[in-house]
Motif scaffolding. Structure first.
Motif, PDB file in Angstrom:
ATOM      1  N   VAL A  43       0.827  -1.190   0.005  1.00  0.00           N
ATOM      2  CA  VAL A  43      -0.089  -0.070  -0.047  1.00  0.00           C
ATOM      3  C   VAL A  43       0.982   1.286  -0.015  1.00  0.00           C
ATOM      4  N   GLN A  44       0.563   1.964  -0.930  1.00  0.00           N
ATOM      5  CA  GLN A  44       1.598   3.356  -0.980  1.00  0.00           C
ATOM      6  C   GLN A  44       1.154   4.288   0.185  1.00  0.00           C
ATOM      7  N   ARG A  45       2.009   4.718   0.832  1.00  0.00           N
ATOM      8  CA  ARG A  45       2.154   5.731   1.951  1.00  0.00           C
ATOM      9  C   ARG A  45       2.702   7.030   1.625  1.00  0.00           C
ATOM     10  N   GLY A  46       2.205   8.095   1.929  1.00  0.00           N
ATOM     11  CA  GLY A  46       3.007   9.280   1.418  1.00  0.00           C
ATOM     12  C   GLY A  46       1.941  10.215   0.663  1.00  0.00           C
ATOM     13  N   PRO A  47       2.369  11.466   0.291  1.00  0.00           N
ATOM     14  CA  PRO A  47       4.003  11.605   0.498  1.00  0.00           C
ATOM     15  C   PRO A  47       4.348  12.449   1.484  1.00  0.00           C
ATOM     16  N   TYR A  48       5.587  12.268   1.813  1.00  0.00           N
ATOM     17  CA  TYR A  48       6.404  12.803   2.661  1.00  0.00           C
ATOM     18  C   TYR A  48       7.330  13.639   2.050  1.00  0.00           C
ATOM     19  N   VAL A  49       7.019  15.171   2.268  1.00  0.00           N
ATOM     20  CA  VAL A  49       7.569  15.948   1.464  1.00  0.00           C
ATOM     21  C   VAL A  49       8.899  16.601   2.232  1.00  0.00           C
ATOM     22  N   TYR A  50       9.745  17.006   1.343  1.00  0.00           N
ATOM     23  CA  TYR A  50      11.033  17.641   1.901  1.00  0.00           C
ATOM     24  C   TYR A  50      11.334  18.817   1.067  1.00  0.00           C
ATOM     25  N   ARG A  51      11.588  19.978   1.622  1.00  0.00           N
ATOM     26  CA  ARG A  51      12.230  21.119   1.193  1.00  0.00           C
ATOM     27  C   ARG A  51      13.632  21.123   0.721  1.00  0.00           C
ATOM     28  N   GLU A  52      14.197  21.173  -0.416  1.00  0.00           N
ATOM     29  CA  GLU A  52      15.644  20.921  -0.824  1.00  0.00           C
ATOM     30  C   GLU A  52      16.179  22.550  -0.409  1.00  0.00           C
ATOM     31  N   ASN A  53      17.258  22.678  -0.042  1.00  0.00           N
ATOM     32  CA  ASN A  53      18.191  23.853  -0.106  1.00  0.00           C
ATOM     33  C   ASN A  53      19.540  23.284  -1.131  1.00  0.00           C
ATOM     34  N   ARG A  54      19.520  24.040  -2.097  1.00  0.00           N
ATOM     35  CA  ARG A  54      20.673  23.674  -2.879  1.00  0.00           C
ATOM     36  C   ARG A  54      21.548  25.008  -3.244  1.00  0.00           C
TER      37      ARG A  54
END
Length: 453
Positions: free
Chosen positions: A42-53
């Motif tokens: 079973v798909q769980r998420g999304p778990y979202v992360y902000r990226e600093n580049r």
């Protein structure tokens, strides 16, 4: 143009919002899977992360190239996520099932010793842990044991996690062309970590480092253009192809997508033979650049993969809208306006004789997670682009037609005035007998007077 010899600049923050959305495939029947039944996920998420580049160690060279390292950090965005990092999910234990496949050809006593080690450290075939620990690492006595007695087997000497080596890391040193001498070469990779090619694969073509670093491309793209780039995470170069035109936030773009041959095996697409040993089409074997672990990359939910893969796992439903990767690019500048790179991480699991932890597990390429790295131009940068690339060209086009219209109107007016004057001049001096006596021409015609004697 003023640079003479190598010059270094301070770090450069990338003013574009990037996000990584992670989806876990939670196994709902681990005991049945251990007994040889088909896994159900079973798909769980999304778990979202902000990226600093940001780019650092920026150095310009005399041969019209610039070197840099791009760093990245991840920060959890609860407001954008469906759930929290404390959510508990069950996935295959890479330390057990992955190591078992890696060691399956070892002598039986070695396998029995490994199985004993698993039992001693209370490691089973499946992990049930919080998302945050699975992502960024958890303490494991087994990791310490393997690093002590089998050094180099694991990518980390500390906590073990799926993305533990990505946070606060860089993608290697890229050296790319500035385009100062040839705009067609701008952003194209000259070398990566000092290499012109890699040695992960079995053919010269597959080992080539082609295209850009995956952030910008040379300008003046057409529908016949392709978008090659080198991905350090996938350990290979990839190439996207044109799909259709579109509009992204008011800016005209071309959409480029992955061709169906991207992850095809060598049988279905012979040029990919160098990426083998292959399984079904739709899987990229990255074991050679991932410490020989039985890891495969694919599109999410095995999108555009061999249908056989879908038959080995229940709970998958691929579709292009949710699982296809794409880049929307402004063709005149080569600047991406909207990016969505979606990839899935899979682990080959199966029964290994001598390691009881593998039970009767059927051989299957098991989906673990899939993630989407997305970015788009927004805010002041978007406003600048829209002004320079849409508004000003549109105003100039309208002004062009306006000036043409004014010019034509001026010419037409001059012609009409000229013709009017010519008609009047012909009528002046004619006797009133030849024209209507009541006409203005007759009134303005001077009367002929006979001189008196």
């Amino acid at each position: 143009h003023a640079l003479k010899g190598p010059k270094s600049l301070s770090k450069c923050d990338i003013p574009v919002p990037f996000f990584m959305s992670v989806y876990f495939f939670h196994i709902v029947n681990p005991n049945e899977t251990l007994n040889g039944e088909k896994p159900m996920v079973v798909q769980r998420g999304p778990y979202v992360y902000r990226e600093n580049r940001w780019k650092d160690n920026i150095t310009f060279h005399d041969n019209h190239t610039v070197s840099y390292r791009e760093y990245r950090q991840y920060f959890f965005e609860e407001s954008m996520s469906v759930g929290d990092e404390s959510d508990v999910v069950t996935i295959p234990n890479m330390l057990v099932l992955g190591a078992s496949v890696m060691m399956e050809n070892m002598p039986l006593p070695v396998l029995l010793l490994l199985s004993t080690a698993f039992k001693s450290f209370n490691e089973g075939p499946f992990l049930t842990k919080p998302v945050g620990e699975l992502m960024w690492g958890y303490d494991s006595k087994l990791v310490d044991f393997l690093n002590k007695y089998l050094p180099g087997m694991l990518p980390t000497s500390g906590k073990f996690g799926l993305f533990a080596e990505f946070n606060n890391s860089n993608t290697g040193q890229f050296t790319v062309f500035t385009g100062q001498d040839d705009i067609r070469k701008v952003h194209m990779v000259d070398s990566w970590d000092g290499l012109k090619s890699v040695d992960y694969w079995r053919s010269e073509q597959c080992n080539q480092i082609n295209g850009t670093a995956g952030q910008m491309w040379p300008p003046f793209m057409t529908k016949e253009s392709t978008m090659p780039f080198y991905s350090p995470d996938a350990c290979r170069s990839m190439e996207l192809v044109y799909q259709r035109p579109g509009v992204s936030r008011g800016i005209p773009v071309f959409r480029f997508v992955a061709p169906k041959t991207l992850f095809a095996n060598g049988t279905d697409y012979p040029p990919n033979e160098g990426f083998c040993p292959c399984r079904q089409s739709g899987l990229l074997n990255v074991s050679t650049c991932r410490h020989n672990s039985p890891v495969f990359i694919s599109h999410p939910h095995f999108f555009e993969a061999d249908p056989v893969l879908l038959d080995t796992v229940n709970g998958l439903s691929p579709n292009e809208e949710e699982h296809g990767l794409f880049i929307d690019i402004h063709p005149e500048t080569g600047v991406p306006m909207n990016v969505s790179i979606r990839l899935q991480l899979n682990l080959l699991i199966k029964r290994v004789f001598g390691i009881s932890e593998t039970g009767k597990i059927a051989e299957v390429v098991m989906p673990m997670i899939w993630f989407e790295e997305s970015g788009y131009i927004d805010g002041p940068v978007l406003n600048t682009f829209r002004t320079n690339l849409v508004v000003l060209p549109m105003v100039m086009e309208y002004m062009q037609y306006s000036f043409i219209g004014l010019g034509l109107a001026g010419i037409l007016g001059a012609v009409m005035l000229y013709l009017s004057d010519k008609v009047k001049s012909r009528m002046v001096g004619q006797p009133c007998t030849d024209v209507d006596p009541s006409s203005s021409a007759c009134e303005k015609t001077p009367l002929l007077q006979t001189p008196t004697s």
